[in-house]
Design a protein around this motif. Structure first.
Motif, PDB file in Angstrom:
ATOM      1  N   UNK A   1      49.934  63.406  20.011  1.00 28.16           N
ATOM      2  CA  UNK A   1      51.210  63.897  20.166  1.00 28.16           C
ATOM      3  C   UNK A   1      52.083  63.084  20.015  1.00 28.16           C
ATOM      4  N   UNK A   2      53.346  62.987  19.278  1.00 28.98           N
ATOM      5  CA  UNK A   2      54.492  61.928  19.238  1.00 28.98           C
ATOM      6  C   UNK A   2      55.625  62.601  19.910  1.00 28.98           C
TER       7      UNK A   2
ATOM      8  N   UNK B   1      61.983  65.200  29.529  1.00 31.83           N
ATOM      9  CA  UNK B   1      60.884  65.933  30.066  1.00 31.83           C
ATOM     10  C   UNK B   1      60.373  67.081  29.129  1.00 31.83           C
ATOM     11  N   UNK B   2      61.205  67.560  28.545  1.00 29.36           N
ATOM     12  CA  UNK B   2      61.117  68.858  27.764  1.00 29.36           C
ATOM     13  C   UNK B   2      61.373  70.301  28.692  1.00 29.36           C
TER      14      UNK B   2
ATOM     15  N   UNK C   1      50.045  73.989  23.070  1.00 30.10           N
ATOM     16  CA  UNK C   1      51.015  74.886  23.643  1.00 30.10           C
ATOM     17  C   UNK C   1      50.684  74.773  25.099  1.00 30.10           C
ATOM     18  N   UNK C   2      49.431  74.060  25.687  1.00 23.49           N
ATOM     19  CA  UNK C   2      49.296  74.247  27.000  1.00 23.49           C
ATOM     20  C   UNK C   2      49.792  73.063  27.761  1.00 23.49           C
ATOM     21  N   UNK C   3      50.542  72.016  26.931  1.00 21.85           N
ATOM     22  CA  UNK C   3      50.932  70.973  27.231  1.00 21.85           C
ATOM     23  C   UNK C   3      52.500  71.304  27.954  1.00 21.85           C
TER      24      UNK C   3
ATOM     25  N   UNK D   1      54.895  69.765  28.433  1.00 22.20           N
ATOM     26  CA  UNK D   1      56.292  69.099  27.560  1.00 22.20           C
ATOM     27  C   UNK D   1      56.472  69.874  26.421  1.00 22.20           C
ATOM     28  N   UNK D   2      55.593  70.655  26.200  1.00 21.95           N
ATOM     29  CA  UNK D   2      55.754  71.673  24.753  1.00 21.95           C
ATOM     30  C   UNK D   2      56.387  72.969  25.007  1.00 21.95           C
ATOM     31  N   UNK D   3      57.313  73.443  24.286  1.00 21.59           N
ATOM     32  CA  UNK D   3      58.044  74.739  24.425  1.00 21.59           C
ATOM     33  C   UNK D   3      56.880  75.840  23.942  1.00 21.59           C
ATOM     34  N   UNK D   4      55.790  76.353  24.625  1.00 24.20           N
ATOM     35  CA  UNK D   4      54.802  77.311  23.949  1.00 24.20           C
ATOM     36  C   UNK D   4      55.215  78.254  23.009  1.00 24.20           C
ATOM     37  N   UNK D   5      56.720  78.610  23.319  1.00 26.54           N
ATOM     38  CA  UNK D   5      57.100  79.839  22.531  1.00 26.54           C
ATOM     39  C   UNK D   5      57.937  79.503  21.163  1.00 26.54           C
TER      40      UNK D   5
END
Length: 512
Positions: free
Chosen positions: A295-296, A301-302, A371-373, A375-379
Protein backbone atom coordinates in the motif's frame (compact mmCIF):
# COMPACT_ATOMS: atom_id res chain seq x y z
CA UNK A 1 25.00 -24.37 -52.47
CA UNK A 2 22.80 -24.56 -49.37
CA UNK A 3 21.55 -28.05 -48.54
CA UNK A 4 18.22 -28.30 -46.70
CA UNK A 5 16.70 -31.33 -45.03
CA UNK A 6 13.03 -30.74 -44.21
CA UNK A 7 11.26 -32.74 -41.48
CA UNK A 8 7.46 -32.49 -41.33
CA UNK A 9 5.31 -32.43 -38.22
CA UNK A 10 2.58 -34.57 -36.72
CA UNK A 11 0.25 -36.48 -39.08
CA UNK A 12 2.05 -35.12 -42.15
CA UNK A 13 4.83 -36.22 -44.48
CA UNK A 14 7.09 -35.03 -47.31
CA UNK A 15 4.08 -33.96 -49.40
CA UNK A 16 3.55 -30.80 -47.31
CA UNK A 17 6.94 -29.48 -48.44
CA UNK A 18 6.25 -29.72 -52.19
CA UNK A 19 5.77 -26.04 -52.97
CA UNK A 20 8.39 -24.80 -50.52
CA UNK A 21 10.94 -27.32 -51.77
CA UNK A 22 10.32 -26.25 -55.37
CA UNK A 23 10.91 -22.61 -54.50
CA UNK A 24 14.09 -23.43 -52.57
CA UNK A 25 15.38 -25.42 -55.52
CA UNK A 26 14.56 -22.55 -57.86
CA UNK A 27 16.81 -20.38 -55.70
CA UNK A 28 19.69 -22.80 -56.18
CA UNK A 29 19.34 -24.85 -53.00
CA UNK A 30 19.63 -28.61 -52.72
CA UNK A 31 16.54 -29.93 -50.95
CA UNK A 32 15.80 -33.26 -49.28
CA UNK A 33 12.75 -34.29 -47.27
CA UNK A 34 12.80 -36.85 -44.48
CA UNK A 35 10.12 -39.52 -44.89
CA UNK A 36 9.31 -40.68 -41.36
CA UNK A 37 8.19 -44.23 -40.74
CA UNK A 38 4.41 -44.38 -40.80
CA UNK A 39 4.12 -40.75 -41.90
CA UNK A 40 4.86 -40.91 -45.59
CA UNK A 41 7.88 -43.14 -45.08
CA UNK A 42 8.10 -46.95 -44.95
CA UNK A 43 5.69 -48.80 -42.69
CA UNK A 44 7.00 -50.33 -39.50
CA UNK A 45 8.20 -53.89 -39.51
CA UNK A 46 5.45 -56.41 -38.72
CA UNK A 47 4.86 -56.34 -34.99
CA UNK A 48 7.32 -53.50 -34.56
CA UNK A 49 6.54 -50.33 -32.62
CA UNK A 50 7.21 -46.86 -33.98
CA UNK A 51 8.63 -44.42 -31.47
CA UNK A 52 10.77 -41.29 -31.47
CA UNK A 53 13.95 -43.32 -31.94
CA UNK A 54 12.45 -44.76 -35.13
CA UNK A 55 12.00 -41.28 -36.54
CA UNK A 56 15.44 -40.16 -35.38
CA UNK A 57 16.87 -43.06 -37.34
CA UNK A 58 14.88 -41.93 -40.40
CA UNK A 59 16.39 -38.44 -40.22
CA UNK A 60 19.87 -39.82 -39.57
CA UNK A 61 19.58 -41.88 -42.74
CA UNK A 62 18.91 -38.77 -44.82
CA UNK A 63 21.75 -36.82 -43.18
CA UNK A 64 24.16 -39.67 -43.83
CA UNK A 65 23.07 -40.01 -47.45
CA UNK A 66 23.50 -36.28 -48.08
CA UNK A 67 26.91 -36.04 -46.45
CA UNK A 68 28.37 -39.43 -47.42
CA UNK A 69 30.01 -38.29 -50.63
CA UNK A 70 29.95 -34.51 -50.71
CA UNK A 71 30.71 -33.79 -47.06
CA UNK A 72 28.25 -30.88 -47.25
CA UNK A 73 26.88 -29.35 -44.09
CA UNK A 74 23.13 -29.18 -43.94
CA UNK A 75 20.45 -26.83 -42.68
CA UNK A 76 18.02 -29.05 -40.80
CA UNK A 77 14.44 -27.75 -40.63
CA UNK A 78 11.97 -29.25 -38.16
CA UNK A 79 8.32 -28.25 -38.21
CA UNK A 80 6.04 -28.89 -35.25
CA UNK A 81 6.67 -32.44 -33.94
CA UNK A 82 9.40 -32.77 -36.60
CA UNK A 83 11.80 -30.72 -34.49
CA UNK A 84 12.05 -33.65 -32.06
CA UNK A 85 13.50 -36.24 -34.46
CA UNK A 86 15.46 -33.44 -36.14
CA UNK A 87 17.18 -32.52 -32.88
CA UNK A 88 17.69 -36.15 -31.90
CA UNK A 89 19.45 -36.82 -35.20
CA UNK A 90 21.42 -33.58 -35.19
CA UNK A 91 22.70 -34.34 -31.70
CA UNK A 92 24.39 -37.45 -33.17
CA UNK A 93 25.68 -35.71 -36.30
CA UNK A 94 26.42 -32.25 -34.92
CA UNK A 95 29.51 -31.79 -37.11
CA UNK A 96 27.38 -32.21 -40.22
CA UNK A 97 24.79 -29.60 -39.26
CA UNK A 98 25.33 -25.96 -40.23
CA UNK A 99 22.09 -24.71 -38.67
CA UNK A 100 18.89 -26.02 -37.10
CA UNK A 101 15.62 -24.23 -37.93
CA UNK A 102 12.68 -24.54 -35.53
CA UNK A 103 9.70 -23.86 -37.78
CA UNK A 104 6.83 -22.83 -35.50
CA UNK A 105 8.19 -25.43 -33.11
CA UNK A 106 9.18 -25.33 -29.47
CA UNK A 107 12.53 -25.78 -27.78
CA UNK A 108 12.55 -29.46 -26.82
CA UNK A 109 14.72 -30.33 -23.85
CA UNK A 110 16.56 -33.49 -22.92
CA UNK A 111 14.26 -36.00 -21.26
CA UNK A 112 11.00 -34.32 -22.34
CA UNK A 113 8.59 -36.11 -24.72
CA UNK A 114 6.94 -34.43 -27.68
CA UNK A 115 3.58 -34.80 -25.94
CA UNK A 116 4.55 -31.81 -23.75
CA UNK A 117 4.51 -29.59 -26.85
CA UNK A 118 0.94 -30.44 -27.91
CA UNK A 119 -0.74 -27.02 -27.68
CA UNK A 120 -4.14 -28.18 -26.45
CA UNK A 121 -3.90 -28.97 -22.72
CA UNK A 122 -7.01 -31.16 -22.70
CA UNK A 123 -5.69 -33.14 -25.63
CA UNK A 124 -2.38 -33.66 -23.82
CA UNK A 125 -4.24 -34.94 -20.79
CA UNK A 126 -6.35 -37.31 -22.88
CA UNK A 127 -3.30 -38.78 -24.60
CA UNK A 128 -1.45 -39.14 -21.29
CA UNK A 129 -4.43 -40.92 -19.75
CA UNK A 130 -4.72 -43.20 -22.75
CA UNK A 131 -1.03 -44.09 -22.52
CA UNK A 132 -1.31 -44.78 -18.79
CA UNK A 133 -4.30 -47.07 -19.30
CA UNK A 134 -2.65 -48.92 -22.17
CA UNK A 135 0.55 -49.61 -20.24
CA UNK A 136 3.84 -50.64 -21.86
CA UNK A 137 2.21 -51.56 -25.16
CA UNK A 138 1.05 -47.98 -25.73
CA UNK A 139 3.99 -47.31 -28.05
CA UNK A 140 2.31 -49.52 -30.66
CA UNK A 141 -0.86 -47.41 -30.65
CA UNK A 142 -1.80 -44.52 -32.90
CA UNK A 143 -3.41 -41.12 -32.62
CA UNK A 144 -6.04 -40.79 -35.37
CA UNK A 145 -5.44 -37.91 -37.77
CA UNK A 146 -7.56 -34.82 -37.12
CA UNK A 147 -10.81 -34.24 -38.92
CA UNK A 148 -10.93 -31.00 -40.86
CA UNK A 149 -12.47 -29.05 -37.99
CA UNK A 150 -9.98 -30.50 -35.46
CA UNK A 151 -6.74 -29.14 -36.93
CA UNK A 152 -6.85 -25.98 -34.72
CA UNK A 153 -6.26 -28.28 -31.73
CA UNK A 154 -2.80 -28.91 -33.17
CA UNK A 155 -1.99 -25.41 -34.41
CA UNK A 156 -3.48 -22.27 -35.91
CA UNK A 157 -5.01 -22.73 -39.35
CA UNK A 158 -4.77 -18.99 -40.09
CA UNK A 159 -3.90 -18.35 -43.72
CA UNK A 160 -4.91 -21.81 -44.94
CA UNK A 161 -7.30 -21.78 -47.87
CA UNK A 162 -10.15 -24.22 -47.61
CA UNK A 163 -8.69 -26.35 -50.40
CA UNK A 164 -5.35 -26.54 -48.59
CA UNK A 165 -7.07 -27.62 -45.38
CA UNK A 166 -8.99 -30.27 -47.34
CA UNK A 167 -5.72 -31.55 -48.77
CA UNK A 168 -4.04 -31.56 -45.36
CA UNK A 169 -6.93 -33.63 -44.02
CA UNK A 170 -7.08 -36.04 -46.95
CA UNK A 171 -3.36 -36.89 -46.80
CA UNK A 172 -3.00 -36.97 -43.01
CA UNK A 173 -1.76 -40.22 -41.46
CA UNK A 174 -2.19 -41.55 -37.91
CA UNK A 175 0.59 -40.40 -35.58
CA UNK A 176 2.29 -43.29 -33.79
CA UNK A 177 1.62 -42.68 -30.12
CA UNK A 178 5.10 -43.79 -29.13
CA UNK A 179 6.61 -40.88 -31.05
CA UNK A 180 4.85 -38.51 -28.66
CA UNK A 181 5.54 -40.44 -25.48
CA UNK A 182 9.21 -41.38 -25.77
CA UNK A 183 11.47 -38.73 -24.17
CA UNK A 184 13.99 -36.95 -26.38
CA UNK A 185 17.59 -37.65 -25.42
CA UNK A 186 20.21 -34.96 -26.06
CA UNK A 187 23.88 -35.08 -25.08
CA UNK A 188 24.69 -31.38 -25.36
CA UNK A 189 26.56 -31.83 -28.64
CA UNK A 190 24.39 -29.15 -30.29
CA UNK A 191 25.43 -26.24 -28.08
CA UNK A 192 27.73 -24.83 -30.76
CA UNK A 193 25.30 -25.27 -33.67
CA UNK A 194 23.55 -22.04 -34.77
CA UNK A 195 19.79 -21.99 -34.38
CA UNK A 196 16.98 -20.10 -36.10
CA UNK A 197 13.39 -19.87 -34.91
CA UNK A 198 10.62 -19.07 -37.39
CA UNK A 199 7.58 -17.80 -35.51
CA UNK A 200 4.17 -17.91 -37.14
CA UNK A 201 2.31 -14.94 -35.68
CA UNK A 202 -1.06 -16.51 -36.43
CA UNK A 203 -0.17 -18.99 -33.71
CA UNK A 204 0.05 -16.15 -31.19
CA UNK A 205 3.84 -15.94 -31.11
CA UNK A 206 6.06 -12.97 -31.92
CA UNK A 207 9.62 -11.83 -31.50
CA UNK A 208 8.46 -8.99 -29.25
CA UNK A 209 6.69 -11.40 -26.92
CA UNK A 210 9.78 -13.61 -26.73
CA UNK A 211 11.91 -10.59 -25.86
CA UNK A 212 9.51 -9.71 -23.04
CA UNK A 213 9.68 -13.24 -21.66
CA UNK A 214 13.47 -13.23 -21.84
CA UNK A 215 13.48 -9.85 -20.07
CA UNK A 216 11.35 -11.07 -17.17
CA UNK A 217 13.72 -13.96 -16.62
CA UNK A 218 11.93 -16.99 -18.03
CA UNK A 219 14.67 -19.60 -17.52
CA UNK A 220 13.41 -21.79 -20.35
CA UNK A 221 14.04 -19.01 -22.85
CA UNK A 222 17.35 -17.50 -21.73
CA UNK A 223 19.18 -19.48 -24.40
CA UNK A 224 17.36 -17.43 -27.03
CA UNK A 225 19.49 -14.40 -26.15
CA UNK A 226 22.59 -16.24 -27.42
CA UNK A 227 24.02 -14.37 -30.45
CA UNK A 228 24.00 -17.64 -32.41
CA UNK A 229 20.19 -17.64 -32.29
CA UNK A 230 18.26 -15.72 -34.93
CA UNK A 231 14.51 -15.24 -35.30
CA UNK A 232 12.03 -14.54 -38.08
CA UNK A 233 8.29 -13.94 -38.15
CA UNK A 234 5.79 -15.08 -40.75
CA UNK A 235 2.29 -13.51 -40.69
CA UNK A 236 0.42 -16.78 -41.00
CA UNK A 237 -0.66 -19.84 -39.04
CA UNK A 238 1.02 -23.09 -38.09
CA UNK A 239 1.42 -24.53 -41.61
CA UNK A 240 3.38 -21.85 -43.54
CA UNK A 241 4.60 -24.40 -46.09
CA UNK A 242 0.97 -24.54 -47.24
CA UNK A 243 -0.23 -21.00 -46.54
CA UNK A 244 2.91 -19.12 -47.64
CA UNK A 245 5.47 -21.37 -49.35
CA UNK A 246 7.20 -18.54 -51.20
CA UNK A 247 7.58 -16.45 -48.05
CA UNK A 248 8.80 -19.48 -46.13
CA UNK A 249 11.39 -20.28 -48.78
CA UNK A 250 12.69 -16.71 -48.63
CA UNK A 251 13.02 -16.91 -44.84
CA UNK A 252 14.82 -20.26 -44.97
CA UNK A 253 17.35 -18.93 -47.49
CA UNK A 254 17.98 -15.88 -45.32
CA UNK A 255 18.22 -18.05 -42.19
CA UNK A 256 20.80 -20.30 -43.85
CA UNK A 257 22.89 -17.20 -44.52
CA UNK A 258 22.81 -16.24 -40.82
CA UNK A 259 20.18 -13.52 -41.11
CA UNK A 260 17.37 -12.75 -38.73
CA UNK A 261 16.61 -10.80 -35.58
CA UNK A 262 18.62 -11.36 -32.41
CA UNK A 263 17.22 -10.95 -28.92
CA UNK A 264 19.16 -8.93 -26.38
CA UNK A 265 20.21 -10.05 -22.94
CA UNK A 266 19.86 -7.57 -20.11
CA UNK A 267 22.91 -6.37 -18.21
CA UNK A 268 23.79 -3.65 -15.73
CA UNK A 269 24.05 -1.03 -18.46
CA UNK A 270 20.95 -2.16 -20.34
CA UNK A 271 18.19 -3.19 -17.92
CA UNK A 272 15.23 -5.11 -19.35
CA UNK A 273 12.37 -3.00 -20.61
CA UNK A 274 10.06 -3.68 -17.66
CA UNK A 275 12.70 -2.46 -15.15
CA UNK A 276 13.47 0.85 -16.82
CA UNK A 277 12.25 4.07 -15.13
CA UNK A 278 8.59 5.05 -15.15
CA UNK A 279 7.90 7.79 -17.67
CA UNK A 280 6.58 10.28 -15.07
CA UNK A 281 8.46 11.77 -12.15
CA UNK A 282 6.74 10.40 -9.07
CA UNK A 283 7.64 10.88 -5.39
CA UNK A 284 9.64 8.11 -3.75
CA UNK A 285 6.92 7.24 -1.26
CA UNK A 286 7.26 4.49 1.33
CA UNK A 287 5.12 1.39 1.10
CA UNK A 288 3.38 -0.80 3.63
CA UNK A 289 3.83 -4.49 2.83
CA UNK A 290 1.42 -7.16 4.02
CA UNK A 291 1.64 -10.60 2.48
CA UNK A 292 1.52 -10.24 -1.30
CA UNK A 293 0.20 -6.66 -1.17
CA UNK A 294 1.84 -3.20 -0.92
CA UNK A 295 0.00 0.00 0.00
CA UNK A 296 1.08 3.54 -0.88
CA UNK A 297 -0.94 5.91 1.28
CA UNK A 298 -1.98 9.56 0.91
CA UNK A 299 -1.60 11.92 3.85
CA UNK A 300 -4.42 12.08 6.34
CA UNK A 301 -6.40 9.37 8.14
CA UNK A 302 -8.86 8.71 5.33
CA UNK A 303 -10.70 6.69 4.45
CA UNK A 304 -9.41 7.18 0.90
CA UNK A 305 -10.50 5.52 -2.33
CA UNK A 306 -8.09 2.90 -3.65
CA UNK A 307 -6.71 1.83 -7.01
CA UNK A 308 -5.40 -1.75 -7.17
CA UNK A 309 -2.85 -2.37 -9.92
CA UNK A 310 -2.79 -5.97 -11.21
CA UNK A 311 0.24 -7.11 -13.16
CA UNK A 312 0.25 -9.26 -16.26
CA UNK A 313 2.20 -12.35 -17.16
CA UNK A 314 2.83 -15.18 -17.13
CA UNK A 315 5.78 -14.27 -14.90
CA UNK A 316 8.38 -16.94 -14.02
CA UNK A 317 8.29 -18.07 -10.39
CA UNK A 318 11.86 -16.94 -9.78
CA UNK A 319 11.58 -13.49 -11.38
CA UNK A 320 13.24 -10.80 -9.26
CA UNK A 321 12.13 -8.23 -8.46
CA UNK A 322 8.58 -9.50 -8.33
CA UNK A 323 5.95 -7.53 -10.26
CA UNK A 324 4.70 -5.42 -7.35
CA UNK A 325 8.13 -3.74 -7.39
CA UNK A 326 8.25 -3.16 -11.15
CA UNK A 327 8.52 0.55 -12.05
CA UNK A 328 5.26 0.62 -14.02
CA UNK A 329 3.21 -0.69 -11.10
CA UNK A 330 4.97 1.36 -8.42
CA UNK A 331 4.91 4.38 -10.71
CA UNK A 332 1.14 4.32 -11.08
CA UNK A 333 0.63 3.53 -7.39
CA UNK A 334 2.76 6.48 -6.27
CA UNK A 335 1.23 8.79 -8.85
CA UNK A 336 -2.36 8.21 -7.74
CA UNK A 337 -1.37 9.01 -4.14
CA UNK A 338 -1.01 12.61 -5.28
CA UNK A 339 -4.68 12.46 -6.26
CA UNK A 340 -5.74 11.36 -2.78
CA UNK A 341 -6.02 7.68 -3.75
CA UNK A 342 -4.41 4.69 -2.05
CA UNK A 343 -2.14 2.99 -4.58
CA UNK A 344 -1.97 -0.79 -4.27
CA UNK A 345 0.40 -3.23 -5.98
CA UNK A 346 0.37 -6.99 -5.50
CA UNK A 347 1.91 -10.25 -6.63
CA UNK A 348 -0.23 -13.09 -7.90
CA UNK A 349 0.55 -16.60 -9.11
CA UNK A 350 0.17 -16.24 -12.88
CA UNK A 351 3.23 -18.28 -13.82
CA UNK A 352 1.63 -20.12 -16.76
CA UNK A 353 -1.49 -19.68 -18.88
CA UNK A 354 -3.01 -22.53 -16.87
CA UNK A 355 -2.73 -20.45 -13.67
CA UNK A 356 -5.54 -17.92 -14.13
CA UNK A 357 -7.74 -19.50 -11.50
CA UNK A 358 -4.99 -19.29 -8.86
CA UNK A 359 -4.15 -15.74 -9.92
CA UNK A 360 -7.81 -14.73 -9.67
CA UNK A 361 -7.95 -16.09 -6.12
CA UNK A 362 -4.87 -14.06 -5.20
CA UNK A 363 -6.33 -10.86 -6.64
CA UNK A 364 -9.70 -11.33 -4.96
CA UNK A 365 -8.06 -12.00 -1.59
CA UNK A 366 -5.81 -8.95 -1.92
CA UNK A 367 -8.76 -6.72 -2.83
CA UNK A 368 -10.72 -7.84 0.22
CA UNK A 369 -7.68 -7.24 2.43
CA UNK A 370 -7.35 -3.73 1.02
CA UNK A 371 -11.05 -2.99 1.46
CA UNK A 372 -10.85 -4.14 5.09
CA UNK A 373 -8.14 -1.58 5.87
CA UNK A 374 -9.75 1.30 7.86
CA UNK A 375 -7.75 3.84 5.85
CA UNK A 376 -9.46 2.67 2.64
CA UNK A 377 -12.98 3.59 1.58
CA UNK A 378 -14.29 0.10 0.95
CA UNK A 379 -17.05 1.45 -1.28
CA UNK A 380 -14.72 3.25 -3.71
CA UNK A 381 -12.20 0.91 -5.34
CA UNK A 382 -10.83 0.73 -8.88
CA UNK A 383 -9.08 -2.28 -10.39
CA UNK A 384 -6.42 -1.65 -13.02
CA UNK A 385 -5.08 -4.57 -15.07
CA UNK A 386 -2.07 -4.84 -17.38
CA UNK A 387 -1.12 -7.02 -20.35
CA UNK A 388 -1.55 -10.75 -19.63
CA UNK A 389 -3.61 -9.84 -16.57
CA UNK A 390 -6.40 -8.96 -19.00
CA UNK A 391 -8.25 -12.30 -18.68
CA UNK A 392 -8.55 -11.62 -14.94
CA UNK A 393 -10.91 -8.74 -15.74
CA UNK A 394 -13.60 -11.22 -16.75
CA UNK A 395 -14.76 -12.03 -13.20
CA UNK A 396 -15.26 -8.36 -12.43
CA UNK A 397 -16.93 -7.59 -15.77
CA UNK A 398 -19.34 -10.50 -15.42
CA UNK A 399 -20.52 -9.53 -11.92
CA UNK A 400 -19.35 -6.02 -10.96
CA UNK A 401 -19.74 -5.40 -7.22
CA UNK A 402 -21.24 -2.07 -6.15
CA UNK A 403 -17.95 -0.91 -4.62
CA UNK A 404 -16.06 -1.36 -7.91
CA UNK A 405 -16.22 2.15 -9.34
CA UNK A 406 -13.99 1.62 -12.36
CA UNK A 407 -12.12 -1.11 -14.21
CA UNK A 408 -9.06 -0.03 -16.18
CA UNK A 409 -6.79 -2.02 -18.48
CA UNK A 410 -3.56 -1.11 -20.24
CA UNK A 411 -2.59 -2.98 -23.45
CA UNK A 412 -4.55 -6.00 -22.20
CA UNK A 413 -5.02 -9.46 -23.65
CA UNK A 414 -8.80 -9.75 -23.73
CA UNK A 415 -9.36 -13.15 -25.30
CA UNK A 416 -7.14 -16.26 -25.38
CA UNK A 417 -4.22 -16.11 -27.80
CA UNK A 418 -4.11 -18.89 -30.41
CA UNK A 419 -1.16 -20.73 -28.84
CA UNK A 420 -2.75 -20.87 -25.38
CA UNK A 421 -5.04 -23.79 -26.11
CA UNK A 422 -8.51 -23.77 -24.55
CA UNK A 423 -8.77 -21.39 -21.60
CA UNK A 424 -11.45 -21.71 -18.94
CA UNK A 425 -14.48 -19.85 -20.32
CA UNK A 426 -14.55 -17.92 -17.05
CA UNK A 427 -11.49 -15.92 -18.18
CA UNK A 428 -12.84 -14.53 -21.44
CA UNK A 429 -13.43 -10.75 -21.15
CA UNK A 430 -14.94 -10.47 -24.64
CA UNK A 431 -17.79 -12.69 -23.45
CA UNK A 432 -17.97 -11.21 -19.97
CA UNK A 433 -18.41 -7.59 -21.10
CA UNK A 434 -22.01 -8.37 -22.00
CA UNK A 435 -22.77 -8.38 -18.26
CA UNK A 436 -20.71 -5.32 -17.30
CA UNK A 437 -23.80 -3.12 -17.01
CA UNK A 438 -22.95 0.46 -15.95
CA UNK A 439 -19.40 -0.34 -14.80
CA UNK A 440 -17.07 2.34 -16.22
CA UNK A 441 -14.19 0.84 -18.21
CA UNK A 442 -11.03 2.76 -19.11
CA UNK A 443 -8.97 1.03 -21.79
CA UNK A 444 -5.48 2.30 -22.66
CA UNK A 445 -4.58 1.16 -26.16
CA UNK A 446 -1.01 1.05 -27.51
CA UNK A 447 -0.80 2.12 -31.14
CA UNK A 448 2.22 -0.10 -31.80
CA UNK A 449 0.72 -3.09 -30.06
CA UNK A 450 1.61 -6.65 -31.11
CA UNK A 451 -0.89 -7.69 -33.77
CA UNK A 452 -2.06 -10.80 -31.95
CA UNK A 453 -2.87 -8.77 -28.81
CA UNK A 454 -4.36 -5.82 -30.72
CA UNK A 455 -6.83 -8.23 -32.32
CA UNK A 456 -8.18 -9.19 -28.88
CA UNK A 457 -8.62 -5.53 -27.93
CA UNK A 458 -10.57 -4.79 -31.11
CA UNK A 459 -12.72 -7.87 -30.55
CA UNK A 460 -13.48 -6.63 -27.03
CA UNK A 461 -14.33 -3.10 -28.16
CA UNK A 462 -16.64 -4.39 -30.88
CA UNK A 463 -18.53 -6.53 -28.37
CA UNK A 464 -18.56 -3.74 -25.78
CA UNK A 465 -20.15 -1.35 -28.27
CA UNK A 466 -22.70 -3.96 -29.27
CA UNK A 467 -23.61 -4.47 -25.61
CA UNK A 468 -23.70 -0.78 -24.75
CA UNK A 469 -20.85 -0.98 -22.23
CA UNK A 470 -19.38 2.23 -20.81
CA UNK A 471 -15.86 2.22 -22.30
CA UNK A 472 -13.47 5.15 -22.58
CA UNK A 473 -10.51 4.44 -24.86
CA UNK A 474 -7.27 6.34 -24.35
CA UNK A 475 -4.89 5.91 -27.25
CA UNK A 476 -1.10 6.08 -27.19
CA UNK A 477 -0.53 6.24 -30.98
CA UNK A 478 3.22 5.59 -30.92
CA UNK A 479 3.20 3.55 -27.72
CA UNK A 480 4.38 -0.01 -27.50
CA UNK A 481 3.24 -2.81 -25.22
CA UNK A 482 4.60 -1.64 -21.86
CA UNK A 483 5.02 1.94 -23.12
CA UNK A 484 5.36 3.33 -19.57
CA UNK A 485 9.00 2.20 -19.45
CA UNK A 486 9.66 2.05 -23.21
CA UNK A 487 8.30 5.29 -24.64
CA UNK A 488 8.94 8.36 -22.51
CA UNK A 489 7.27 10.72 -24.99
CA UNK A 490 5.02 13.68 -24.34
CA UNK A 491 2.08 11.82 -25.87
CA UNK A 492 2.67 8.79 -23.64
CA UNK A 493 2.95 10.94 -20.53
CA UNK A 494 -0.24 12.75 -21.46
CA UNK A 495 -2.03 9.40 -21.94
CA UNK A 496 -1.00 8.23 -18.47
CA UNK A 497 -2.27 11.47 -16.92
CA UNK A 498 -5.55 11.18 -18.85
CA UNK A 499 -6.03 7.58 -17.78
CA UNK A 500 -5.36 8.36 -14.13
CA UNK A 501 -7.65 11.38 -14.27
CA UNK A 502 -10.39 9.22 -15.81
CA UNK A 503 -10.10 6.58 -13.09
CA UNK A 504 -9.88 9.13 -10.26
CA UNK A 505 -12.99 10.89 -11.62
CA UNK A 506 -14.93 7.63 -11.35
CA UNK A 507 -13.65 7.08 -7.83
CA UNK A 508 -14.82 10.56 -6.88
CA UNK A 509 -18.41 9.97 -7.88
CA UNK A 510 -20.83 9.29 -5.05
CA UNK A 511 -22.39 6.42 -7.04
CA UNK A 512 -22.49 4.94 -10.52
Amino acid sequence: MTVFILVAGAFTGPHVWRDTAARLAAKGAEVHTAALTGLGGPPAAPGGAIDLETHIADVLSVIDQVTAHSGKEVVLVGHDYGIHPALGAADRRARSIARIVHLDAGMPQDGVPALAAVPDRRLREQLSERAAQAGPGAAAGEVPPPAKEEWPLWGSTAGLLDAALDGLTALAAPQPLGTLLQPLRLTGALTAVPVTGVLCTGSGASIEMLQIRVDVGDPALQALADPRVTLFELPTGHWPMLSGPAELADVLIEAAAGGGHRLTAADADHPPAHLRPFLLDVPDLPRERTGNTDLYLPEGPGPHPAAVFVHGGPVPIGARPTPRDWPTLTGYARYVVGHGVVGVTLDHRLHDVTDYERAAEDVAAAVERVRADPRVDADRVALWFFSGGGPLTADWLAAPPAWLRCLAANYPILSPLPNWGPLDARFHPVRAVARAGRLPIVLVRAGREMAEIAATVEEFLTEAERRGADVEVIDVPDGRHGFETLDATDDARAAVRRAVDAVVARLSLSSI
